[in-house]
Design an enzyme around this catalytic site. Structure first.
Site, mmCIF file in Angstrom:
data_model
loop_
_atom_site.group_PDB
_atom_site.id
_atom_site.type_symbol
_atom_site.label_atom_id
_atom_site.label_comp_id
_atom_site.label_asym_id
_atom_site.label_seq_id
_atom_site.Cartn_x
_atom_site.Cartn_y
_atom_site.Cartn_z
ATOM 1 N N ARG A 6 3.555 2.835 3.143
ATOM 2 C CA ARG A 6 4.330 1.856 3.919
ATOM 3 C C ARG A 6 5.840 2.023 3.730
ATOM 4 N NH1 ARG A 6 -0.331 1.040 6.515
ATOM 5 N NH2 ARG A 6 -1.869 -0.127 5.311
ATOM 6 N N ASP A 33 -10.624 -6.501 -1.225
ATOM 7 C CA ASP A 33 -9.941 -5.828 -0.132
ATOM 8 C C ASP A 33 -9.587 -6.919 0.883
ATOM 9 O OD1 ASP A 33 -8.888 -3.860 1.478
ATOM 10 O OD2 ASP A 33 -10.706 -2.639 1.535
ATOM 11 N N HIS A 46 -13.299 -1.693 7.970
ATOM 12 C CA HIS A 46 -12.309 -2.407 8.774
ATOM 13 C C HIS A 46 -12.946 -3.006 10.025
ATOM 14 C CE1 HIS A 46 -9.535 0.077 6.353
ATOM 15 N NE2 HIS A 46 -8.656 -0.876 6.588
ATOM 16 N N ARG A 103 -7.396 10.729 1.721
ATOM 17 C CA ARG A 103 -6.824 9.714 0.825
ATOM 18 C C ARG A 103 -7.413 9.851 -0.582
ATOM 19 N NH1 ARG A 103 -8.127 4.193 3.704
ATOM 20 N NH2 ARG A 103 -6.872 3.330 1.983
ATOM 21 N N ASP A 130 0.859 -1.191 0.000
ATOM 22 C CA ASP A 130 0.000 0.000 0.000
ATOM 23 C C ASP A 130 0.888 1.231 0.000
ATOM 24 O OD1 ASP A 130 -2.796 -0.990 0.321
ATOM 25 O OD2 ASP A 130 -1.982 -1.894 2.136
ATOM 26 N N LYS A 181 -9.080 1.414 -6.063
ATOM 27 C CA LYS A 181 -9.795 0.965 -4.864
ATOM 28 C C LYS A 181 -10.634 2.125 -4.294
ATOM 29 C CE LYS A 181 -5.960 1.778 -1.596
ATOM 30 N NZ LYS A 181 -4.943 1.118 -0.749
ATOM 31 N N HIS A 182 -11.767 1.835 -3.609
ATOM 32 C CA HIS A 182 -12.305 0.551 -3.178
ATOM 33 C C HIS A 182 -13.665 0.394 -3.858
ATOM 34 C CE1 HIS A 182 -9.748 2.279 -0.008
ATOM 35 N NE2 HIS A 182 -9.373 1.022 0.278
#
Length: 389
Positions: free
Chosen positions: A139, A320, A247, A204, A131, A234-235
């Site tokens: 990351r 996902d 999540h 984001r 990611d 995404k998503h």
């Protein structure tokens, strides 16, 4: 005209005719070569597919963490245990996180070795993903590697109104990912930040205007793929108008299909047209469309009907993470995997119990719930993209 002149003239005709025949033969040979060349990849897909066992094909549909593959707590190298486990479960992709990254040399070596292991075992390269969106989900920037450039959040780029910045962002991220031997970025975010109360997407996303976001998404896809990194939209079908976070549990989008098409689906359509190789199916519930809280990632109507058939996406559809609350709180791990494949998904990201779920999918084929041809459809798409590596 004397005999000598007549002889030369006839000889000239013969040369012209012969030359024409040679030209035709050469042209036909070129056409035959071109036809063979154009079907070469298709033939190789079928050759690779026909040489694989059912178990190997099913394994290619999983995209897991190195810890899920090896059983280790933290993985920072691709050593003997990785090779042994990959021999048994030749998965199609590995996703890495900040804890897997120690240094530039370490991650580059680990990924290079992972490619060698995959090619030796299955005759195919492996997807190596991360990611790396920019902003708060980066990351590699967050890791201990020195020299990774900071990329601002997508909302800031979106407010600039300059889609060239999105293209350059894709190139910057793609360049340093490629240098480290990654080949898949789980970006760009194609969601529209249309609900100010939404906390999971926020900055984001490129913004709240469908047309502007679409242009930014398309340009970032081009930037990433220009550097040899496969982009992931995404998503799907859009997480920007949900109050909840998938999540932790069900995340509902209350729009009907016409409203989705007028807003949420536009950036995905633009990204697909720009050549995105992957689309990530979000665990977004669409009660106004589906009549219940079935996540889009498990819905045949949304995955096969809308994304594949109506929008014409021919690349790889990946879920996902399947360990997220929208799935884990409402479905058993093995049932979620089988239902995702029934919906039309090609790859399964981070299932809750990889080995158990892998065997559940194999058993679903052996018991006739899923046909082997359905598995083949997905693996063909996976092989087709891997042939570009």
């Amino acid at each position: 005209m004397n005999v000598k002149d007549k002889t030369y003239r006839e000889l000239g005709k013969l040369i012209v005719i012969s030359g024409t025949m040679v030209g035709i033969l050469l042209l036909n040979s070129s056409l035959i070569w071109a036809a063979t060349k154009s079907t070469e990849n298709v033939a190789s897909e079928e050759d690779v597919l026909s040489a694989m066992t059912l178990e190997e094909k099913v394994a290619q549909m999983f995209f897991v963490t190195p810890e899920a593959l090896t059983g280790a707590a933290f993985v920072t190298e691709a050593g003997e245990i990785t090779e042994e486990r990959f021999s048994e479960y030749p998965v199609g992709g590995i996703i890495y996180f900040t804890e897997n990254i120690v240094s530039r040399e370490q991650v580059s070596t680990m990924l290079n070795r992972m490619q060698e292991i995959s090619k030796d075992r299955i005759g195919l390269p492996i997807f190596l993903g991360i990611d790396e969106e920019g902003g708060r989900v980066s990351r590699l920037y967050e890791s201990s590697i020195n020299g990774i450039p900071y990329v601002q959040d997508m909302y800031t780029i979106g407010t600039s109104g300059d889609s060239g910045q999105a293209y350059q962002t894709g190139k910057i991220i793609g360049r340093y990912m490629k240098e480290l031997n990654f080949n898949v970025d789980f970006a760009p975010v194609a969601d529209i930040f249309s609900n100010p109360a939404n906390t999971v997407i926020g900055n984001r996303a490129f913004g709240n205007d469908p047309e502007a976001v679409s242009e930014m998404v398309a340009m970032m896809v081009q930037g990433l793929q220009k550097e040899g990194i496969f982009a992931t939209l995404k998503h799907f079908p859009g997480h920007g108008d949900t109050l909840e976070d998938s999540h932790s549990g069900y995340a509902n989008c209350r729009k009907n299909m016409e409203e989705l098409k007028e807003c949420e689906l536009q950036p995905f359509d633009a990204g697909i047209s720009a050549g995105a190789s992957f689309v990530m199916a979000g665990h977004i519930s669409l009660p106004e469309i589906l009549g219940d809280q079935t996540p889009a990632s498990l819905s045949h109507e949304i995955i096969s009907g809308v994304l594949r058939e109506e929008m014409g996406f021919e690349g790889v559809i990946i879920t996902d993470a399947l360990n997220m609350g929208a799935i884990s709180e409402n479905y058993s791990s093995d049932e979620a995997v089988v239902r995702a494949v029934e919906a039309g998904v090609d790859m399964l990201l981070m299932p809750m119990n990889f080995v158990t779920d892998y065997h559940a999918l194999v058993n679903a084929v052996c018991e006739g719930r899923i046909s082997e041809e359905r598995i083949n459809e997905s693996v063909r798409r996976i092989i087709r993209i891997k042939n570009e590596l």
